[in-house]
Design a protein around this motif. Structure first.
Motif, short mmCIF file in Angstrom:
data_model
loop_
_atom_site.label_atom_id
_atom_site.label_comp_id
_atom_site.label_asym_id
_atom_site.label_seq_id
_atom_site.Cartn_x
_atom_site.Cartn_y
_atom_site.Cartn_z
N ASP A 98 0.84 -1.20 0.00
CA ASP A 98 0.00 0.00 0.00
C ASP A 98 0.87 1.25 0.00
N LYS A 99 1.87 1.25 0.86
CA LYS A 99 2.72 2.43 1.01
C LYS A 99 3.46 2.78 -0.28
N PHE A 100 3.98 1.76 -0.94
CA PHE A 100 4.79 2.02 -2.15
C PHE A 100 4.01 1.77 -3.44
N GLU A 101 2.69 1.64 -3.30
CA GLU A 101 1.79 1.45 -4.44
C GLU A 101 2.23 0.31 -5.35
N VAL A 102 2.46 -0.83 -4.70
CA VAL A 102 2.80 -2.05 -5.43
C VAL A 102 1.55 -2.93 -5.41
N PRO A 103 1.19 -3.56 -6.53
CA PRO A 103 -0.01 -4.43 -6.52
C PRO A 103 0.11 -5.52 -5.45
N TYR A 104 -0.98 -5.77 -4.76
CA TYR A 104 -0.96 -6.76 -3.68
C TYR A 104 -2.10 -7.76 -3.84
N ASN A 105 -1.78 -9.02 -3.89
CA ASN A 105 -2.80 -10.07 -3.86
C ASN A 105 -2.58 -10.89 -2.60
N GLU A 106 -3.60 -10.92 -1.77
CA GLU A 106 -3.45 -11.63 -0.50
C GLU A 106 -3.18 -13.11 -0.71
N ILE A 107 -2.28 -13.66 0.09
CA ILE A 107 -2.06 -15.12 0.08
C ILE A 107 -2.73 -15.65 1.33
N THR A 108 -3.91 -16.19 1.16
CA THR A 108 -4.66 -16.66 2.33
C THR A 108 -4.20 -18.06 2.71
N LYS A 119 -5.88 -20.53 2.64
CA LYS A 119 -6.60 -21.52 1.81
C LYS A 119 -5.74 -21.94 0.61
N ILE A 120 -4.77 -21.12 0.30
CA ILE A 120 -3.92 -21.40 -0.87
C ILE A 120 -2.90 -22.47 -0.52
N ASP A 121 -2.66 -23.37 -1.48
CA ASP A 121 -1.70 -24.44 -1.26
C ASP A 121 -0.30 -23.85 -1.01
N ASP A 122 0.40 -24.39 -0.05
CA ASP A 122 1.76 -23.96 0.26
C ASP A 122 1.84 -22.46 0.62
N PHE A 123 0.80 -21.98 1.31
CA PHE A 123 0.69 -20.55 1.58
C PHE A 123 1.87 -19.99 2.37
#
Lengths: 603, 93
Positions: A50-60, A62-66
């Motif tokens: 958020d701070k450096f305006e980089v795209p972020y996709n959460e790794i929950t 539920k995701i394999d090998d999270f």
């Protein structure tokens, strides 16, 4: 590779150095991120994205090998952001050249880089020339990671145990191995053969023809024997240890490994003496294994670095260690907790650390791992623990479970600091119907455990105003005993000036020499063990005490010789140190006699 | 008809190119003007940087002397910095 600085910042807790490389790597300083808590890493990745305006996709989860994926993503982000900062520092287009000047000014006085820069700018400060020079010569600090090898909990999915590659330390290792970092993994807290074997699956840990590595291995050890055993074990997997990081057994932050009474000085001397033998012994095993595996064999001999850490507090001690033991770097930990430009500590904890004195810093039994743990008295996590005890509900809710390793009551493992474990353990204790005194002693041993795997990361959440709904607000903090001698919050340049002798940040004039401080801590440890032995002592404990005392005596004898012969260092304290050593020797003789008499009584 | 379409396309292309180039140059000029701070500011910063390279990062910089009058100097930050740096170092030595 010649280092820019002669010090490094070791890992501290779980969250205290979680983003240290982002703060200091652009100044050429090496530092270490803990990989214990992937939940915390993910929270920080979101914050920095958020701070450096980089795209972020959460790794929950539920995701394999999270876990591994969160670690890889966080390390890649830190790597990109640190690279950017460093590029901007070298690229003098912005109005301020302050960053570049700070890089140069913080270098050691004898730095070749500093001398070159001064020469370059002697006649004029030509921006183009300086920029070209910086781009060729300035080096970024290494973004290293730490894995506590035995914090390697099994993991389950739908009540089925996952393969060992999904265990916590394994996943952390994979997370690092898959990242873009070209740096080192510090393996700490003992040997994990399964994990070490697993490392062999990643090509980045193997050398090329020139003997270079994409990812290096650093082994944190407290004695030579351990280094030799682990170094050889790894070599049998085709893996080379590029650095042996020697840490004082007890004069350090966090978990303390008392070894068998080996003191730092003699251990370092042993490494110095056996450096070539260690290199040759391990390299021969490695080459054979690389050949067996059909891997590239380096054309030249592989080197390793030897570094030390634990309780170093003055320029004199820093230089003495470097010169006397031919070290490549010295680790400075706890004092950096008072440097917000380097570490991440919430305000309230920062103030507590600044005020801490000897009486506030103690070797505790609070770690759920059952290993002695250097702790700050009355930290807010321990206060939270006491509140639960007072409410007659001891134990933590255990929201993160990173050290849920005890299998006494449950196959999947429970943390000894958890409410679940403590409830079951107290129930079992009550069934024993012990005498009140003994019952109290045993009960205290159960409820003393604190939820450190959460508490050691919470400070970072508080410092950045992140959500602590799950974690709570209790902070664990684990400075080494050296913290007592620093009492103000410092800037990064204050700290580097202190390390290199350009300023003095030690607030007291009664700070003992690092070897003597360590000796005191070991003596206290031994005396406590003796008290326990007076209650009960078996053969194994007797042998341990004897070995411990003998090694301590050998250590004292080593220091007597060292301080008698030392030139140009420690001149002002020499006589007091020698008299202190003489007293300690007498006490150790007395303890040896006591062990013998105890043995006779027991017999 | 074909010629007309071609002419329109060329016109659009040229307009796009001109607008793009103009915008780029406007942006660069804006950035440049941000960077091209005054000689005096450069002098002040350079003086402090030169002082610190001799005295250390934590040294308090003294007030920089008045920037020299420099008839043949371009009024750039970098030039001011360079001259200030040398003066700061000399004063600190």
């Amino acid at each position: 590779m010649k280092k820019t600085h002669s010090f490094h910042i070791p890992v501290m807790g779980i969250g205290f150095t979680i983003d240290t490389p982002l703060k200091v790597a652009q100044y050429g300083m090496d530092s270490v991120i803990s990989l214990v808590d992937d939940i915390l890493l993910e929270k920080l990745r979101k914050m920095y994205s958020d701070k450096f305006e980089v795209p972020y996709n959460e790794i929950t989860d539920k995701i394999d090998d999270f876990r591994a994926k969160r670690i890889t993503s966080y390390l890649n982000l830190i790597s990109d952001l640190a690279d950017k900062k460093f590029e901007s520092l070298k690229n003098l287009t912005s109005k301020k050249s302050d960053e570049m000047m700070a890089y140069i000014n913080m270098l050691p006085n004898n730095s070749k880089l500093k001398a070159e820069f001064k020469k370059l700018t002697e006649k004029e400060f030509n921006f183009t020339e300086v920029k070209n020079w910086a781009s060729k010569n300035l080096v970024m600090g290494s973004i290293d990671v730490n894995i506590m090898t035995k914090v390697d909990k099994d993991n389950y999915k739908d009540k089925e145990q996952l393969p060992s590659e999904y265990n916590d330390a394994h996943a952390a290792l994979r997370g690092f191995a898959n990242s873009k970092l070209k740096s080192s993994v510090v393996l700490s807290a003992g040997m994990n053969p399964r994990l070490y074997s697993y490392m062999g699956q990643f090509n980045d840990f193997f050398p090329n023809e020139k003997g270079e590595f994409n990812k290096r291995i650093i082994l944190k050890v407290s004695d030579y024997r351990s280094a030799l055993i682990q170094g050889k074990f790894l070599a049998k997997k085709g893996l080379w240890v590029s650095e042996y990081r020697i840490e004082s057994g007890l004069n350090c932050g966090g978990h303390a490994f008392a070894t068998d009474g080996y003191l730092l000085g003699p251990v370092l001397a042993e490494f110095k003496e056996n450096r070539v033998a260690l290199q040759e012994a391990i390299q021969s095993v490695l080459v054979q294994e690389l050949e067996n595996q059909g891997k590239v064999i380096p054309e030249t001999a592989l080197n390793f670095e030897i570094t030390a850490q634990g309780g170093v507090g003055t320029e004199e001690e820093h230089n003495f260690l470097l010169e006397e033991y031919n070290l490549d770097s010295v680790g400075w930990g706890s004092p950096f907790l008072l440097v917000p430009e380097a570490t991440t500590v919430d305000d309230s904890t920062l103030q507590k650390l600044a005020k801490a004195e000897e009486k506030d810093l103690y070797l505790s039994d609070i770690s759920p791992l059952g290993i002695p743990f250097n702790n700050l008295r009355a930290n807010t996590k321990d206060l939270e623990k006491q509140k639960n005890i007072d409410k007659d509900r001891p134990g933590s809710a255990c929201p993160k479970k990173f050290v849920a390793l005890n299998k006494e009551f449950k196959e999947t493992g429970i943390c000894t600091a958890s409410r679940e474990y403590q409830f079951l353990k107290i129930k079992a204790l009550e069934e024993k119907e012990l005498a009140p005194d003994e019952h109290k002693r045993e009960l205290d041993k159960i409820i003393v455990k604190s939820c450190t795997c959460v508490g050691l990361g919470t400070s970072a959440l508080l410092a950045y105003g992140l959500d602590t709904k799950v974690e709570g607000e209790g902070v664990s903090v684990c400075p080494g005993p050296n913290m007592a001698y620093y009492s103000k919050v410092m800037s990064l340049s204050n700290m580097t000036d202190h390390i290199y002798g350009r300023a003095n940040m030690v607030s007291r004039n009664d700070r003992p020499n690092l070897f003597i401080k360590e000796l005191h801590i070991y003596m206290d440890y031994l005396k406590n063990k003796m008290e326990d032995a007076k209650v009960s002592m078996n053969r194994k404990e007797e042998k341990y005490l004897k070995t411990f005392t003998t090694n301590m005596k050998a250590g004292v004898a080593y220091y007597q010789e060292l301080f008698n012969g030392v030139k140009n260092s420690f001149e002002d304290i020499k006589s007091s140190v020698l008299s202190e050593l003489e007293k300690t020797e007498a006490v150790l003789n007395q303890i040896q006699l006591e062990i013998e008499s105890l043995k006779m009584v027991k017999a | 008809m074909k010629r007309l379409v071609l002419a329109v396309l060329i016109a659009i292309g040229v307009t796009f190119l001109v607008t793009y180039t103009y915008n780029q140059s406007q942006q660069e000029t804006a950035t440049e003007s941000k960077l091209l701070l005054t000689f005096k500011e450069g002098w002040r910063d350079g003086y402090c940087a030169g002082w610190k390279i001799e005295k250390g990062e934590n040294a308090d910089c003294p007030t920089a002397p008045e920037a020299p009058v420099c008839d043949d100097c371009s009024n750039t930050y970098k030039l001011g910095f360079s001259k200030g740096f040398k003066a700061g170092r000399n004063s600190a030595q």
